[in-house]
Every structure is written in structure tokens, then in C-alpha cells.
Enzyme design. Structure first.
Site, mmCIF file in Angstrom:
data_model
loop_
_atom_site.group_PDB
_atom_site.id
_atom_site.type_symbol
_atom_site.label_atom_id
_atom_site.label_comp_id
_atom_site.label_asym_id
_atom_site.label_seq_id
_atom_site.Cartn_x
_atom_site.Cartn_y
_atom_site.Cartn_z
ATOM 1 N N HIS A 103 0.916 -1.167 0.055
ATOM 2 C CA HIS A 103 -0.059 -0.050 0.079
ATOM 3 C C HIS A 103 0.874 1.219 -0.077
ATOM 4 C CE1 HIS A 103 -3.503 -2.370 0.146
ATOM 5 N NE2 HIS A 103 -3.413 -2.621 1.613
ATOM 6 N N HIS A 174 -9.840 1.214 0.798
ATOM 7 C CA HIS A 174 -9.876 0.092 2.115
ATOM 8 C C HIS A 174 -10.891 -0.036 3.031
ATOM 9 C CE1 HIS A 174 -7.636 -3.133 3.686
ATOM 10 N NE2 HIS A 174 -6.644 -3.143 3.074
ATOM 11 N N GLU A 311 -11.465 -4.590 -2.813
ATOM 12 C CA GLU A 311 -10.688 -3.617 -3.397
ATOM 13 C C GLU A 311 -10.327 -3.484 -4.934
ATOM 14 O OE1 GLU A 311 -7.187 -3.415 -0.564
ATOM 15 O OE2 GLU A 311 -8.331 -5.240 0.274
#
Length: 349
Positions: A103, A174, A311
Site C-alpha cells: 500500500h 480500503h 478492493e
């Protein structure tokens, strides 16, 4: 509605914006991480339930490592060893997850204060800049995210971005969903359907996917027909054991660039249904395997599988095995505008 949510450790004020529709739905977004902190959806009896996991305070969002409700960027998911090759040059990103990048590392936009550039009763638009080499990646990158709540019970997220050098752009949200409400326990009885014939197996417990699009047919990863999360999540299957459950990318049928149905989720207990539409390549389906014992909103303790994530994004680590000019590549040139939409449609059964 606009109100102060708190202050960052640097003393910056974090503001919460609540948007509504005419059917009893509302969403609250804070400008820290462009994060969705609440999503109220009427259940089968018309009672609003908060279906979003999250924290109570700015400090918890600053220090937390679960990414509850945040925008992820400039690259979602994992990059092997944090090494990304762009235009023949290899760039080194943070190795913040078992030697890999997760991420975007320590300078992800989930930890930045975004700027609100537009707000009304049913929408809020935020903007954020990631500076050249800030995440180990080239080029200043300007990102905008618009949240829109319609009277058709659509919660839309509209992403746009432009870079000043050839770079990676791969944004996602998220959000962790529990359709019974964030205080209600696990999501094992949630029924999930994913419109994908293929998924990406992972190499090992570090969760980097292989380059294979593996058929879901005959495996625990087959969600083409609705089934409960708990039906297979604990089965003795190596792919599940690597990551403690489902934490895999699904290659959604229909092709990148087309807004299409990705997945549906429903709960018998609340009667709430959710259908996800997006135009991305696939979606990471995550069954909340590493939430652990985490204090959430109103002091409620969350545990593993208290929520699930869907996601939408490019295939994880695609920067290192998909050609730069491919439609499924997360690499964008200076003159290539990034635009994608995800739509979460809620109802009752």
C-alpha cells in the site's frame, strides 16, 4: 454536515464531512486519508446500521496499520521487494511488509491530510499531492477522489489522477464492510458472489501473487455462485493457509475499462445487500484475516474476520510483469489521465 473530528500529532485540524441521500443512508468522510469512517445503511426493518469498520480518533487512524476506510495510493497492494521498474529504471520503495512494499509504504496517501475542494449535501471531493520520489516513485502526482451518495442508494467513489513523470497510479479504497453493523461480530455468514473465472495464487505467506491467472473452477476460490465466507475460509488449503484466509486478487470477467458487476455481498441477519461495480482489472477479496484484537469505534473490539474488503485495482505487482503499454498495467505516462470509478449499491432482501 461539517464538524471537527480531531487534530493530528502535528496539530493540524481533521474535519469530518457527512453526506446523505433521501433514503436514510449517510456516509462520513474525514480529510485525513480521505477516509470513510461511517456508512449508515437501513436494514430490512428500516433501522440504520453502520456497516463500516473504523476508529474513534485521529490518533488511531494515524497510528493504525489496518487501513480502515482509507484511500490507498499511489499504489495499492503489494510490490515484490518494493522494486518497481518503470521505463527501464528500477525504483526502490519502502519494504514495509515482509520485505515487500504494501500500500505504498510509510508515505502512503492514507496518512496524508487531503484538501476538500468541493462539498454539498450528497458529495465531497478531496485532492492530494504525492511529491516526486516521496514513495520512491518518480513524478509529482495529483489525485482527486469524489464520494457521491445517490438516491438510488449508490455510494460512488470517483478517482482521477495526473502525473508529471511516467509513474505508477493504482488507487483503491480500503473499506472494511460488515453488513450486520461494525459492532456485530464476524462476517462468516455473509454470502459473497464474485464474477471471476480466474484468481491470482500467491507464492507464499508474503502474499506476492504469481503471474498466473488460475481457474477458480473446482477450488475454494470459486465464488461464481453465492456462498458464505465461512464455508471454505478455514479449509486445509495451502493458498488459504499462506495468508490466513482469503487475501487474493480476482480477475473480474469482462475486461479492464468497462464498468461491470464485480461482486455481491448479503447478510440474512440484517437483510442488507451490496453490489460492487467497477471498471478496474480485478478486486482484492480480503476476509479480514489480520485484524487481530483491535479497538474500533465506540470502544468495540474487532477481531479477525470482523469485516471484509473488496478492493478494485490492477493485479498486484503488475508493474513487474505486465507490459507498460498494456491496458492492465498500472504505469501511466505524463499525458495519460487516470480515471476509474467504483460504485457500491445497497439494498434489502
Amino acid at each position: 454536515m461539517k464538524e471537527v473530528f480531531g487534530k493530528t500529532k502535528d496539530g493540524d485540524t481533521v474535519t469530518a464531512y457527512t453526506i446523505n441521500n433521501n433514503n436514510g443512508m449517510s456516509a462520513t468522510i474525514i480529510d485525513f486519508g480521505a477516509t470513510v469512517t461511517k456508512l449508515i445503511v437501513p436494514d430490512k426493518d428500516g433501522v440504520g446500521r453502520d456497516v463500516m469498520l473504523g476508529y474513534d480518533t485521529v490518533a488511531e487512524y494515524e497510528e493504525g496499520d489496518k487501513f480502515f476506510g482509507a484511500i490507498i495510493g499511489r499504489n495499492a497492494n503489494r510490490i515484490c521487494e518494493g522494486k518497481a521498474t518503470i521505463n527501464g529504471t528500477t525504483y526502490q520503495m519502502d519494504q514495509n511488509d515482509h520485505g515487500n512494499n504494501l500500500h505504498s509504504g510509510n508515505n502512503g496517501v492514507d496518512k496524508k491530510l487531503w484538501t476538500v475542494i468541493g462539498v454539498d449535501d450528497n458529495s465531497v471531493t478531496l485532492i492530494c499531492k504525492s511529491n516526486d520520489m516521496e514513495q520512491g516513485l518518480p513524478g509529482d502526482l495529483t489525485m482527486t477522489v469524489k464520494y457521491l451518495l445517490t438516491d438510488d442508494n449508490e455510494f460512488k467513489i470517483i478517482y482521477d489522477a495526473d502525473a508529471e513523470k511516467k509513474t505508477i497510479i493504482n488507487l483503491t479504497s480500503h473499506m472494511y464492510f460488515n453488513l450486520n453493523g461494525d459492532k456485530s461480530g464476524d462476517i462468516l455468514d455473509h454470502v459473497v458472489k464474485i464474477n471471476a473465472d480466474y484468481y491470482n495464487p500467491v507464492i507464499d505467506s508474503k502474499a506476492i501473487p504469481t503471474e498466473e491467472n488460475a481457474p477458480v473452477e473446482g477450488t475454494v476460490f470459486d465464488f461464481r455462485k453465492p456462498k458464505k465466507v465461512g464455508e471454505d475460509v478455514n479449509k486445509p488449503e495451502m493458498q488459504l493457509e499462506f495468508v490466513g484466509g482469503f487475501d487474493h486478487n480476482y480477475v473480474i470477467n469482462g475486461g479492464t475499462g468497462k464498468l461491470r458487476s464485480f461482486a455481491t455481498v448479503s447478510s440474512e441477519e440484517s437483510g442488507i445487500t451490496m453490489e460492487l461495480f467497477s471498471d478496474m482489472t480485478g478486486t482484492q477479496f480480503y476476509s479480514g484475516n489480520a485484524i487481530g484484537d483491535t479497538k474500533g469505534k465506540n470502544g468495540v473490539m474487532y477481531h479477525n474476520r470482523s469485516g471484509l474488503c473488496l478492493e478494485p485495482q490492477f493485479i498486484p505487482n503488475a508493474v513487474n510483469f505486465i507490459a507498460e503499454d498494456d491496458i492492465d498495467s498500472p504505469i501511466f505516462d505524463i499525458n495519460e489521465h487516470y480515471h476509474t470509478e467504483s460504485v457500491y449499491v445497497f439494498g434489502n432482501k
